[in-house]
Design a protein around this motif. Structure first.
Motif, PDB file in Angstrom:
ATOM      1  N   ALA A 122       2.166  -8.623  11.507  1.00  0.00           N
ATOM      2  CA  ALA A 122       1.451  -7.413  11.944  1.00  0.00           C
ATOM      3  C   ALA A 122       0.385  -7.761  12.978  1.00  0.00           C
ATOM      4  O   ALA A 122       0.016  -8.929  13.149  1.00  0.00           O
ATOM      5  N   ILE A 123      -0.103  -6.725  13.649  1.00  0.00           N
ATOM      6  CA  ILE A 123      -1.181  -6.879  14.628  1.00  0.00           C
ATOM      7  C   ILE A 123      -2.283  -5.858  14.327  1.00  0.00           C
ATOM      8  O   ILE A 123      -2.035  -4.850  13.655  1.00  0.00           O
ATOM      9  N   LEU A 124      -3.474  -6.142  14.836  1.00  0.00           N
ATOM     10  CA  LEU A 124      -4.571  -5.179  14.638  1.00  0.00           C
ATOM     11  C   LEU A 124      -5.586  -5.352  15.772  1.00  0.00           C
ATOM     12  O   LEU A 124      -6.684  -5.845  15.556  1.00  0.00           O
ATOM     13  N   ASP A 125      -5.175  -4.966  16.978  1.00  0.00           N
ATOM     14  CA  ASP A 125      -6.146  -5.020  18.081  1.00  0.00           C
ATOM     15  C   ASP A 125      -6.908  -3.697  18.149  1.00  0.00           C
ATOM     16  O   ASP A 125      -6.721  -2.815  17.299  1.00  0.00           O
ATOM     17  N   GLY A 126      -7.757  -3.551  19.158  1.00  0.00           N
ATOM     18  CA  GLY A 126      -8.615  -2.366  19.245  1.00  0.00           C
ATOM     19  C   GLY A 126      -7.823  -1.070  19.277  1.00  0.00           C
ATOM     20  O   GLY A 126      -8.155  -0.102  18.569  1.00  0.00           O
ATOM     21  N   ASN A 127      -6.763  -1.014  20.076  1.00  0.00           N
ATOM     22  CA  ASN A 127      -5.955   0.207  20.169  1.00  0.00           C
ATOM     23  C   ASN A 127      -5.275   0.521  18.838  1.00  0.00           C
ATOM     24  O   ASN A 127      -5.194   1.676  18.423  1.00  0.00           O
ATOM     25  N   VAL A 128      -4.781  -0.508  18.202  1.00  0.00           N
ATOM     26  CA  VAL A 128      -4.061  -0.292  16.933  1.00  0.00           C
ATOM     27  C   VAL A 128      -5.038   0.190  15.858  1.00  0.00           C
ATOM     28  O   VAL A 128      -4.715   1.085  15.064  1.00  0.00           O
ATOM     29  N   LYS A 129      -6.236  -0.367  15.861  1.00  0.00           N
ATOM     30  CA  LYS A 129      -7.243   0.093  14.880  1.00  0.00           C
ATOM     31  C   LYS A 129      -7.482   1.591  15.044  1.00  0.00           C
ATOM     32  O   LYS A 129      -7.600   2.329  14.061  1.00  0.00           O
ATOM     33  N   ARG A 130      -7.578   2.037  16.295  1.00  0.00           N
ATOM     34  CA  ARG A 130      -7.841   3.464  16.538  1.00  0.00           C
ATOM     35  C   ARG A 130      -6.689   4.328  16.014  1.00  0.00           C
ATOM     36  O   ARG A 130      -6.901   5.318  15.319  1.00  0.00           O
ATOM     37  N   VAL A 131      -5.446   3.932  16.335  1.00  0.00           N
ATOM     38  CA  VAL A 131      -4.281   4.713  15.896  1.00  0.00           C
ATOM     39  C   VAL A 131      -4.262   4.796  14.369  1.00  0.00           C
ATOM     40  O   VAL A 131      -4.106   5.884  13.790  1.00  0.00           O
ATOM     41  N   LEU A 132      -4.437   3.655  13.716  1.00  0.00           N
ATOM     42  CA  LEU A 132      -4.308   3.633  12.256  1.00  0.00           C
ATOM     43  C   LEU A 132      -5.467   4.368  11.585  1.00  0.00           C
ATOM     44  O   LEU A 132      -5.274   5.055  10.579  1.00  0.00           O
ATOM     45  N   ALA A 133      -6.664   4.244  12.159  1.00  0.00           N
ATOM     46  CA  ALA A 133      -7.815   4.954  11.590  1.00  0.00           C
ATOM     47  C   ALA A 133      -7.571   6.462  11.660  1.00  0.00           C
ATOM     48  O   ALA A 133      -7.929   7.206  10.745  1.00  0.00           O
ATOM     49  N   ARG A 134      -6.945   6.926  12.743  1.00  0.00           N
ATOM     50  CA  ARG A 134      -6.647   8.359  12.863  1.00  0.00           C
ATOM     51  C   ARG A 134      -5.507   8.759  11.914  1.00  0.00           C
ATOM     52  O   ARG A 134      -5.554   9.824  11.305  1.00  0.00           O
ATOM     53  N   LEU A 135      -4.552   7.893  11.848  1.00  0.00           N
ATOM     54  CA  LEU A 135      -3.384   8.191  11.008  1.00  0.00           C
ATOM     55  C   LEU A 135      -3.792   8.481   9.562  1.00  0.00           C
ATOM     56  O   LEU A 135      -3.269   9.392   8.924  1.00  0.00           O
ATOM     57  N   MET A 170       0.865  -1.202   0.000  1.00  0.00           N
ATOM     58  CA  MET A 170       0.000   0.000   0.000  1.00  0.00           C
ATOM     59  C   MET A 170       0.895   1.244   0.000  1.00  0.00           C
ATOM     60  O   MET A 170       1.695   1.434   0.916  1.00  0.00           O
ATOM     61  N   ALA A 171       0.774   2.012  -1.067  1.00  0.00           N
ATOM     62  CA  ALA A 171       1.724   3.128  -1.222  1.00  0.00           C
ATOM     63  C   ALA A 171       1.136   4.443  -0.720  1.00  0.00           C
ATOM     64  O   ALA A 171       0.723   5.312  -1.480  1.00  0.00           O
ATOM     65  N   ILE A 172       1.053   4.571   0.610  1.00  0.00           N
ATOM     66  CA  ILE A 172       0.584   5.844   1.161  1.00  0.00           C
ATOM     67  C   ILE A 172       1.788   6.721   1.469  1.00  0.00           C
ATOM     68  O   ILE A 172       1.753   7.922   1.305  1.00  0.00           O
ATOM     69  N   TRP A 173       2.856   6.056   1.936  1.00  0.00           N
ATOM     70  CA  TRP A 173       4.044   6.789   2.328  1.00  0.00           C
ATOM     71  C   TRP A 173       5.239   6.344   1.475  1.00  0.00           C
ATOM     72  O   TRP A 173       5.312   5.182   1.072  1.00  0.00           O
ATOM     73  N   THR A 174       6.163   7.266   1.237  1.00  0.00           N
ATOM     74  CA  THR A 174       7.385   6.884   0.518  1.00  0.00           C
ATOM     75  C   THR A 174       8.268   6.052   1.457  1.00  0.00           C
ATOM     76  O   THR A 174       8.066   6.072   2.685  1.00  0.00           O
ATOM     77  N   ALA A 175       9.232   5.366   0.871  1.00  0.00           N
ATOM     78  CA  ALA A 175      10.138   4.548   1.681  1.00  0.00           C
ATOM     79  C   ALA A 175      10.845   5.411   2.728  1.00  0.00           C
ATOM     80  O   ALA A 175      11.059   4.992   3.869  1.00  0.00           O
ATOM     81  N   GLU A 176      11.153   6.623   2.315  1.00  0.00           N
ATOM     82  CA  GLU A 176      11.848   7.558   3.216  1.00  0.00           C
ATOM     83  C   GLU A 176      10.979   7.886   4.442  1.00  0.00           C
ATOM     84  O   GLU A 176      11.427   7.854   5.583  1.00  0.00           O
ATOM     85  N   ILE A 177       9.712   8.190   4.147  1.00  0.00           N
ATOM     86  CA  ILE A 177       8.794   8.561   5.247  1.00  0.00           C
ATOM     87  C   ILE A 177       8.534   7.358   6.156  1.00  0.00           C
ATOM     88  O   ILE A 177       8.522   7.471   7.379  1.00  0.00           O
ATOM     89  N   LEU A 178       8.360   6.200   5.547  1.00  0.00           N
ATOM     90  CA  LEU A 178       8.153   4.990   6.354  1.00  0.00           C
ATOM     91  C   LEU A 178       9.313   4.777   7.314  1.00  0.00           C
ATOM     92  O   LEU A 178       9.124   4.454   8.494  1.00  0.00           O
ATOM     93  N   LYS A 179      10.508   4.965   6.795  1.00  0.00           N
ATOM     94  CA  LYS A 179      11.706   4.784   7.612  1.00  0.00           C
ATOM     95  C   LYS A 179      11.681   5.758   8.795  1.00  0.00           C
ATOM     96  O   LYS A 179      11.939   5.388   9.944  1.00  0.00           O
ATOM     97  N   ASP A 199      -3.559  -3.912   5.883  1.00  0.00           N
ATOM     98  CA  ASP A 199      -2.526  -3.495   4.923  1.00  0.00           C
ATOM     99  C   ASP A 199      -1.631  -2.423   5.527  1.00  0.00           C
ATOM    100  O   ASP A 199      -0.411  -2.446   5.382  1.00  0.00           O
ATOM    101  N   ILE A 200      -2.277  -1.477   6.216  1.00  0.00           N
ATOM    102  CA  ILE A 200      -1.487  -0.377   6.798  1.00  0.00           C
ATOM    103  C   ILE A 200      -0.574  -0.910   7.893  1.00  0.00           C
ATOM    104  O   ILE A 200       0.593  -0.527   7.997  1.00  0.00           O
ATOM    105  N   SER A 201      -1.129  -1.788   8.731  1.00  0.00           N
ATOM    106  CA  SER A 201      -0.319  -2.334   9.832  1.00  0.00           C
ATOM    107  C   SER A 201       0.887  -3.089   9.258  1.00  0.00           C
ATOM    108  O   SER A 201       2.004  -2.989   9.773  1.00  0.00           O
ATOM    109  N   GLU A 202       0.655  -3.830   8.182  1.00  0.00           N
ATOM    110  CA  GLU A 202       1.761  -4.582   7.555  1.00  0.00           C
ATOM    111  C   GLU A 202       2.771  -3.636   6.903  1.00  0.00           C
ATOM    112  O   GLU A 202       3.977  -3.866   6.952  1.00  0.00           O
TER     113      GLU A 202
END
Ligand code: SF4
Length: 348
Positions: free
Chosen positions: A140-153, A1-10, A169-172
């Motif tokens: 990767a993981i996707l529990d309740g807290n992680v869902k909230r963080v990623l949904a906001r992100l 999933m290409a939301i962020w460049t490799a640089e930003i991911l790093k 996909d985002i968590s991975e």
């Protein structure tokens, strides 16, 4: 999933891990190499907060230090250890999975994803949590807290339950393949301590420069909520029957379903006459105790305990003192508290 460049991911990985080094929580199961212990912590942490879990986790490991001791225990002992933690299917599943480990894997907790997913009560996020934490595997993981963080992100415009594939996909994508253990732990800590439900502490968040919800000045508008369903309330009456020896009657719930295997006072929704006729035909009503209120995920209960005197004995009749040896649900524990109140002057 290409939301962020490799640089930003790093940069996102680095900033999260730096924050974790500084502000991560110290937890008893962190850096724990024993996969059995990590599994117990992962299951207890489903739907339960860390501070509630810690004493249960410690007591559990004293009583069941290995997967073999858990497999050999009887279900009632297991449920007694779990008493008060809620979502009792977790305890029944742990017990069954421990027995699977003994029968299918020779008593060695499996260490590959496919085998772990065969164990009762373990889904994708729990398996990822166990193997990344205990073996540093890049899952990767996707529990309740992680869902909230990623949904906001990503300022996800639908409730997380409607976009699980996207969130996985985002968590991975974000997971640091070089340090999956710390990355996942850091992500969970971020959700539990900074990116909280009501008051996210965005100014201190390592991802604030990348977080769409924060950049749009509306972190708490995410995750989007599903329309609220009305939670029904069930009115129940419980029969607290005392016999002439001042023993009280309790019964065990069926193993499957809500609160399966726990003990309780016989109870019915609405009227209690038919239950009395069936169990205690000569019951004499004495008095009612305070109504007990309790909320489950999909409904609430109002439980009125009524004390009866009956002339029966046999199996199911126990002394007030021995009630502590049986696992009860929270609602029925609240009745027991009242029964043990010296002001009540019981037995009658
Ligand atoms: S910036 Fe705020 S809303 Fe965004 S991930 Fe961080 S704490 Fe959560």
């Amino acid at each position: 999933m290409a939301i962020w460049t490799a640089e930003i991911l790093k940069e996102m990985r680095r900033s999260l891990l730096d924050w974790y080094q500084r502000a991560g929580r110290t937890l008893p199961w962190r850096n724990e190499p024993d996969i059995y212990r990590v599994w117990i912590s992962e299951i207890m942490l489903q739907q339960t907060q860390v501070k509630t879990v810690i004493p249960y986790y410690e007591r559990w490991l004293e009583q069941f230090p290995t997967v073999k001791t858990l497999a050999a225990a009887d279900l009632q002992t297991v449920l007694k250890q779990w008493e008060g933690l809620g979502y009792y299917a977790r305890a029944r599943n742990l017990h069954q999975a421990a027995q699977q480990v003994v029968t299918d894997f020779g008593g060695q907790f499996p260490e590959d994803l496919e085998s772990i997913l065969r164990l009762k009560g373990i889904g994708r996020t729990t398996a990822g949590g166990i193997l990344s934490s205990a073996r540093n595997l890049p899952l990767a993981i996707l529990d309740g807290n992680v869902k909230r963080v990623l949904a906001r992100l990503i300022a996800l415009e639908v409730p997380p339950a409607k976009a699980l594939d996207v969130l996985w996909d985002i968590s991975e994508t974000l997971l640091d393949p070089k340090n999956p253990r710390d990355f996942n732990q850091a992500l969970m800590d971020l959700g539990a301590t900074l990116c909280t439900v009501k008051q996210p502490d965005c100014p201190h968040c390592p991802w604030r420069n990348h977080c769409q919800a924060y950049l749009n000045h509306q972190p708490t508008a995410f995750p989007r909520k599903a329309p609220k369903k009305q939670i029904p309330t069930k009115k129940l009456v419980a029969a607290i029957a005392f016999n002439l020896e001042n023993q009280v009657f309790i019964q065990q719930r069926p193993q499957d379903g809500l609160l399966g295997g726990l003990w309780e006072f016989p109870n019915r929704e609405g009227e209690i006459k038919s239950l009395l006729i069936q169990l205690f035909p000569d019951a004499q009503y004495e008095r009612s105790l305070n109504t007990v209120f309790h909320a489950y995920t999909h409904f609430k209960i109002e439980l009125e305990p009524r004390i009866y005197r009956v002339n029966l004995s046999g199996s199911g009749w126990v002394s007030l003192q021995s009630l502590k040896d049986y696992p009860f649900s929270k609602a029925h524990l609240k009745i027991i508290e009242q029964l043990q109140d010296p002001q009540l002057s019981l037995p009658l």
